[in-house]
Design a protein around this motif. Structure first.
Motif, short mmCIF file in Angstrom:
data_model
loop_
_atom_site.label_atom_id
_atom_site.label_comp_id
_atom_site.label_asym_id
_atom_site.label_seq_id
_atom_site.Cartn_x
_atom_site.Cartn_y
_atom_site.Cartn_z
N LYS A 1 0.75 -1.18 -0.07
CA LYS A 1 -0.10 0.15 -0.03
C LYS A 1 0.84 1.37 0.11
O LYS A 1 2.13 1.32 0.58
N ALA A 2 0.35 2.39 -0.62
CA ALA A 2 0.97 3.57 -0.69
C ALA A 2 0.20 4.37 -1.03
O ALA A 2 -0.81 4.30 -1.52
N ASP A 3 0.57 5.69 -0.92
CA ASP A 3 -0.33 6.84 -1.57
C ASP A 3 -0.12 6.97 -3.08
O ASP A 3 -1.17 7.24 -3.66
N ILE A 4 0.75 6.73 -3.54
CA ILE A 4 1.24 6.65 -4.93
C ILE A 4 1.73 5.52 -5.57
O ILE A 4 2.90 4.91 -4.56
N HIS A 5 1.48 4.82 -6.54
CA HIS A 5 2.06 3.84 -7.09
C HIS A 5 2.58 3.76 -8.27
O HIS A 5 2.26 4.70 -9.22
N LEU A 6 3.88 3.76 -8.44
CA LEU A 6 4.74 3.90 -9.71
C LEU A 6 4.89 2.75 -10.58
O LEU A 6 4.84 1.59 -10.42
N ASN A 7 4.64 3.23 -11.84
CA ASN A 7 4.98 2.20 -13.03
C ASN A 7 6.20 2.82 -13.53
O ASN A 7 6.65 3.96 -13.50
N GLU A 8 7.40 2.00 -14.25
CA GLU A 8 8.31 2.49 -14.92
C GLU A 8 7.98 3.50 -15.59
O GLU A 8 7.10 3.64 -16.76
N GLY A 9 8.79 4.62 -15.78
CA GLY A 9 8.74 5.82 -16.41
C GLY A 9 8.05 6.95 -15.95
O GLY A 9 7.88 8.00 -16.17
N ASP A 10 7.30 6.49 -14.77
CA ASP A 10 6.42 7.49 -14.06
C ASP A 10 7.43 8.57 -13.45
O ASP A 10 8.53 8.07 -12.43
N THR B 1 12.17 6.92 -13.21
CA THR B 1 11.99 5.58 -12.51
C THR B 1 12.25 4.46 -13.30
O THR B 1 11.84 4.30 -14.36
N LEU B 2 13.06 3.47 -12.91
CA LEU B 2 13.38 2.09 -13.60
C LEU B 2 12.92 1.07 -12.99
O LEU B 2 13.28 0.93 -11.75
N ALA B 3 11.91 0.11 -13.54
CA ALA B 3 11.76 -1.03 -12.96
C ALA B 3 12.90 -1.96 -13.28
O ALA B 3 13.26 -2.31 -14.18
N THR B 4 13.49 -2.58 -12.06
CA THR B 4 14.53 -3.35 -12.01
C THR B 4 14.33 -4.62 -11.12
O THR B 4 15.11 -4.73 -10.16
N PRO B 5 13.27 -5.23 -11.41
CA PRO B 5 13.05 -6.69 -10.25
C PRO B 5 14.16 -7.91 -10.60
O PRO B 5 14.63 -7.56 -11.55
N GLY B 6 13.92 -8.42 -9.82
CA GLY B 6 14.91 -9.63 -9.59
C GLY B 6 15.16 -9.85 -8.16
O GLY B 6 15.15 -11.37 -7.71
N HIS B 7 15.48 -8.89 -7.24
CA HIS B 7 15.50 -9.15 -5.82
C HIS B 7 14.13 -9.31 -5.33
O HIS B 7 13.85 -10.28 -4.68
#
Length: 289
Positions: free
Chosen positions: A143-152, A163-169
């Motif tokens: 949960k958060a007030d603002i949720h980001l997608n890559e590029g936001d 912002t860069l999406a860097t999943p893996g961890h």
């Protein structure tokens, strides 16, 4: 010690030119020598000084001794708008006091991912500094007030975080880049001479490797690199350093996956407490005082 190395390199290069001048295959011989000595002196050839921070950009690195977490306070010195990256619950009052003392207004508390080793300070900071908002990646599931997608983008004053999406961890890992200031905040995706583990919380070694090499390692090499943790007292690195010296991420993808699949690390000590709290943006178990 740097001057002798440079002098030696210059002398060897001069020797190469002198020998090449007496050879019928001058271009090929020159290329051979210059490739060799440029490679031998890779540090001198490639390391570039970081870009100085602009005069209206405030930067402060803070530390939590228990979880070895770095929290970063950034601000626009003209508008006084500020953001905190990866705040820690037990240090929220420290961070709020610093923001107030410096005359800043906290706009956002950002998390690079849903941490397993500590509870985020986002929830308590929202109480201590009313008007601030919490931010995390949508893919985190928290949960958060603002949720980001890559590029936001995330802005404070005139400054902008990309912002860069860097999943893996984890699935929700994001890296935050400020191009003008030449820096990237990598969370647990890239640590100094290491990286976050990939054996729990949707971890995937292959995804981590791909995202690091396609997104973080393609940034300018002189960009400062700031991780979420360090356990040896190192405060910052650079994209070039980690591309050159990171003992895991300099391997091939298959070698990296083998390394990560055989770390045999212990179960995270605080994960059973931290994850439920962080899914709720750290808004429960807030100290009473």
């Amino acid at each position: 010690m740097r001057l002798p190395m440079l002098s030696m390199f210059s002398a060897l290069r001069q020797t190469a030119f002198q020998q090449a001048q007496h050879s019928a295959a001058t271009p090929l011989l020159l290329q051979k020598y210059l490739r060799k000595y440029s490679s031998d002196n890779n540090i001198n050839a490639k390391m570039v000084a970081p870009t100085p921070f602009s005069k209206d950009f405030f930067f402060r690195q803070l530390f939590d001794e228990t979880s070895c977490t770095y929290t970063y306070l950034l601000a626009d010195l003209n508008t006084k708008e500020a953001v905190l990256i990866d705040p820690v619950l037990e240090k929220a009052k420290r961070d709020a006091n610093l923001v107030t003392e410096l005359g800043f207004t906290l706009k956002y508390a950002l998390n690079t991912h849903m941490h397993a080793d500590h509870i985020t300070g986002s929830g308590w900071l929202k109480q201590l500094l009313p008007g601030s908002k919490s931010i995390i990646a949508k893919a985190s599931g928290a949960k958060a007030d603002i949720h980001l997608n890559e590029g936001d983008p995330v802005s404070f004053g005139r400054h902008r975080i990309d912002t860069l999406a860097t999943p893996g961890h984890t699935n929700g890992c994001m890296s935050f880049v400020i191009h003008e200031q030449g820096c990237v905040f990598t969370g647990d995706t890239v640590l100094i001479r290491g990286c976050g583990r990939t054996d729990f919380q949707e971890g995937d070694a292959g995804h981590l490797y791909d995202n690091v090499h396609s997104k973080i390692f393609t940034l300018p090499e002189n960009f400062r690199l700031y991780p979420a943790h360090d356990y040896k007292g190192t405060m910052e690195s650079s994209v070039w350093e980690e591309k050159t010296y990171n003992p895991r991420l300099t391997k091939t993808k298959q070698e990296f996956i083998e390394i990560m699949n055989n770390l045999n690390l212990p179960y995270p000590k605080k994960i059973d407490v931290s994850l439920p709290a962080n899914r709720e943006c750290g808004v429960y178990d807030i100290p009473k005082e």
